[in-house]
Design an enzyme around this catalytic site. Sequence first.
Site, PDB file in Angstrom:
ATOM      1  CB  CYS A  15      36.583  45.167  34.525  1.00  0.00           C
ATOM      2  SG  CYS A  15      37.495  44.861  32.997  1.00  0.00           S
ATOM      3  CB  CYS A  68      41.212  32.924  35.370  1.00  0.00           C
ATOM      4  SG  CYS A  68      42.843  32.739  34.638  1.00  0.00           S
ATOM      5  CB  SER A  69      37.318  35.995  37.947  1.00  0.00           C
ATOM      6  OG  SER A  69      37.671  36.839  36.869  1.00  0.00           O
ATOM      7  CB  ILE A 103      32.143  33.890  31.813  1.00  0.00           C
ATOM      8  CG1 ILE A 103      33.291  34.433  30.960  1.00  0.00           C
ATOM      9  CG2 ILE A 103      30.794  34.327  31.288  1.00  0.00           C
ATOM     10  CD1 ILE A 103      33.332  33.851  29.576  1.00  0.00           C
ATOM     11  CE  LYS A 125      39.373  30.861  40.659  1.00  0.00           C
ATOM     12  NZ  LYS A 125      38.018  30.316  40.534  1.00  0.00           N
ATOM     13  CG  HIS A 159      34.900  39.625  37.235  1.00  0.00           C
ATOM     14  ND1 HIS A 159      34.384  40.875  37.488  1.00  0.00           N
ATOM     15  CD2 HIS A 159      35.996  39.841  36.441  1.00  0.00           C
ATOM     16  CE1 HIS A 159      35.135  41.791  36.875  1.00  0.00           C
ATOM     17  NE2 HIS A 159      36.100  41.190  36.237  1.00  0.00           N
TER      18      HIS A 159
END
Lengths: 375, 375
Positions: free
Chosen positions: B73, B196-197, B199, B318, B322
Site C-alpha cells: 500500500c 474503512c477506505s 476499493i 477514506k 484508496h
Amino acid sequence: MTPVTTGSEKSLRELFVEAATEAIEDAGVDKLDSMYVGNMMSGYLQQQEHLGALMATAIGRESIPSYKVEDACASGGVVTNAGVKAVLSGMEEVVLVGAVEKLSGYTTPEVTSGLMMAEDRNKVATTGISFVGLNALIARRYMHQYKVTSEDLAEFPVLCHENALVNPRVQFHKKITVDDVLRSPLVADPLRLLDCSAIGDGSAALILAPSDIAKKFADSPVEIEASAVATDRLSLYQRPDVTVFEASRKAAAQAYSAASVKPDDIDVLELHDAFSALGIMALEDLGFERKGSRARLVKEGVCSREGRLPTNTFGGLKAGGHPVGASGVYQIAELALQLSSRADKCQVPDAEIGLAQSIGGIGTTVAVHVLRRGN
Amino acid sequence: MTPVTTGSEKSLRELFVEAATEAIEDAGVDKLDSMYVGNMMSGYLQQQEHLGALMATAIGRESIPSYKVEDACASGGVVTNAGVKAVLSGMEEVVLVGAVEKLSGYTTPEVTSGLMMAEDRNKVATTGISFVGLNALIARRYMHQYKVTSEDLAEFPVLCHENALVNPRVQFHKKITVDDVLRSPLVADPLRLLDCSAIGDGSAALILAPSDIAKKFADSPVEIEASAVATDRLSLYQRPDVTVFEASRKAAAQAYSAASVKPDDIDVLELHDAFSALGIMALEDLGFERKGSRARLVKEGVCSREGRLPTNTFGGLKAGGHPVGASGVYQIAELALQLSSRADKCQVPDAEIGLAQSIGGIGTTVAVHVLRRGN
C-alpha cells in the site's frame, strides 16, 4: 549466489536469506543503509508482495528502507540499477541489492502463463502464443533474414554447458554437442529443448557502496563503471524489425559512453541467453560483431574461457540457470568474482573490464552494466 | 490525478496514461529521461508484470528507462522515493513518477486475498485473518491501551468526508456524521464500514527534476525537502507494541531532520487513513500530539481546512479514495497543488510546508515526504 536448482526445497524467503547473508558476510559489512529486492513472479506465483519489508525482516534488518523492483526477466539487472542510483543519490551508502525467483513447485501451465506477464497479456496472450513461442518467432525471422542455421544457434548452448562443467553453483552439469541440441525435442519451432533455458530457483545478492566506503571493506573493490537501462516497444508486433533489439543497442551505447570503453575493451561478458538465438544476437547488438555473423566468435573459440572474450563464464542462463528475476544479479555477481580473481575454476586470466546484459521481456527492457577490476 | 472511482471502465493502462499525460502536459515537459511505475497488485489481479515498459510504450516513450516499484500500500510513496533518488543520482533529470491500481472488476474474495499480500501470506493468512482483521486487532488494542472510543475514531472519517465534498476527483461526495459511522455495519470489530477506505481505481503522476531544471518549466516549482522510507517487522505478531508504528516514527524523524523542520512547521498534512484508527495514530506517531490524545486535534478543528493543520485536504484515503499502490502519489500530488496555490476549492491559505505519510502493510513500511512551496 545460491546454487540454481530445479525444485528447490527452499522457499522464496529462504533462498533470499541465503544469498543476502552470504553477501553481507563476504563483504564484511555490519550496517546496511537500505536494500532493494528484485523479483518478477512473487505476486502471481507465491501470491506474496511487500517483499521489501518481508526480506528485510527475514534477514533481521527490519528498519531500513527496503522495496521491490520488478522488470520481468530484467528485474535482476534493473534492481542493480536502482541500487546504483541509491548510492549515487547520496541518501544511502551501504546498499544490499538482492534478487530472487522461485518457479518450481508450480504446474507448467502456471509458469508458462506467468512468463507471459513479461509481454502484453491483454493483447498478445489472447492469441494463444507463449513466451517461448514469441522467442521462436524472433529466432525464425533472424535465421531467415541473416541465413543463420540451427547449427549456428546451437553453438551458444554448447559453449554455456562447457563453461558450467566446472561451476558448482549451476543448474546443469552436462556437456552437450551441437548434435545433441539439434536432436533434442522441438519446443517451439525452431527452438529445441537445448536451445532454451530451464525453469530454475535461485537468489543472488550484491553489496554496493561509494568507492571510498567500499575500500574500508575490501582492498580493491570492483567498480561499477556504468549502469544503463533502455526500453523498446513492449510487444513484438509493434516493432519494425524483430531481429534487432534496439533496447540492447541503446543501453550498450549509454554504458560504453558512461564507462568510456568500447566493445574491444571488454574482457569478460555475461549475456542473457534465455534462448540460444538471444545469445548470438546479443553479441551483435552489443557491438562485438556484425549482424548476421552466424556465431563466428563462438565457433572460433573467442568466447571460450581461454579465448579473447570469455562469455557466460558462469554457464549462462542456459546451463547456469535462469531464475528469471534473479538472473541479472547472478551475472553481475559472476563478473564481480571474475574481476576480483575469486571465480575459482571459472576464473579467466587478466580480466580488467566486464559487461553484463540482462533482458526483460522479448528484448523489451535491457540493462547493461560495465564493471572494472579495482585498483 | 484521475478521479478515484469504484468500478472504472478504464484498464490499468488507460488509467496510467490519463494521469501520466496530464502530468506531462501540466508540467510542460517534452523530454522525459526516465519513468517509475508504482503498483502493488498487477501481477496478482491483472496478471500483468513488466509495467515499466508497458506504460512507457503506452505513453509513447518506449525507449527510456522505466521500471516498476512495489511496496504494498506504500507503493506510491516509495516509487516517489525511487524517483527522488534517480534525480539526486545525477543519472536522470526529468523523471516521471506514476502510480496506478485497479481493484474493481474482481470478486471481494479475490481482492481481500490480494490485500493479504501486504502481510505474510505463508504464516499469517493461513490463520484465516484478513487485512481488515489485522487492522481491527490494532484498533482494538489501541482503544484498550489508551482509552480511545469508537466515537474518537469516527472523527477522522467525518473530517475526510467533509473535505472531500468540494473535491471533484474523490470517490465519495457524501457528508457523514459520527453517528453515521457508529451506525454503519460492522466489518471487523471494532471497525465499521465507515471506518474503512473502499476499493478504488485510480492513477496519479508527478514530474520530478532538479530545482534548476524545474525552474525552466515553472516559476516556483514545489520543492521536495525530504523523502524518507523506514520499515518495521513485517508481521503484527512480531512486534512488541502494535499501537505504535515504529516505521512512521523513524521515517518522520529522518524526514524532519533532512528538511530541517519540526511538526509545528507543517502547514498541510496528508495521512494514510486506510482505517480510521490509522489516521488518529498517525497524528501521534508523526509527533503532532501525544499518544492517546483521543483525536483531540480533529475534534478541536485544528485538522479542518480552516484550522491550523489542515489534514487530508484531498479527502483522505477514506473519502478521496484508496487505489492501493497509487494512493501515496495522490497524497504528494495534492500537496504539490496546495503548495502552488492550485488546489481550487480544496485550497488552504498560506501553506508553506506539507507532509505526506504513506503506509505499506499494517504499518510495516512508511514513506514520509516533506514538500515546500517554491520561491
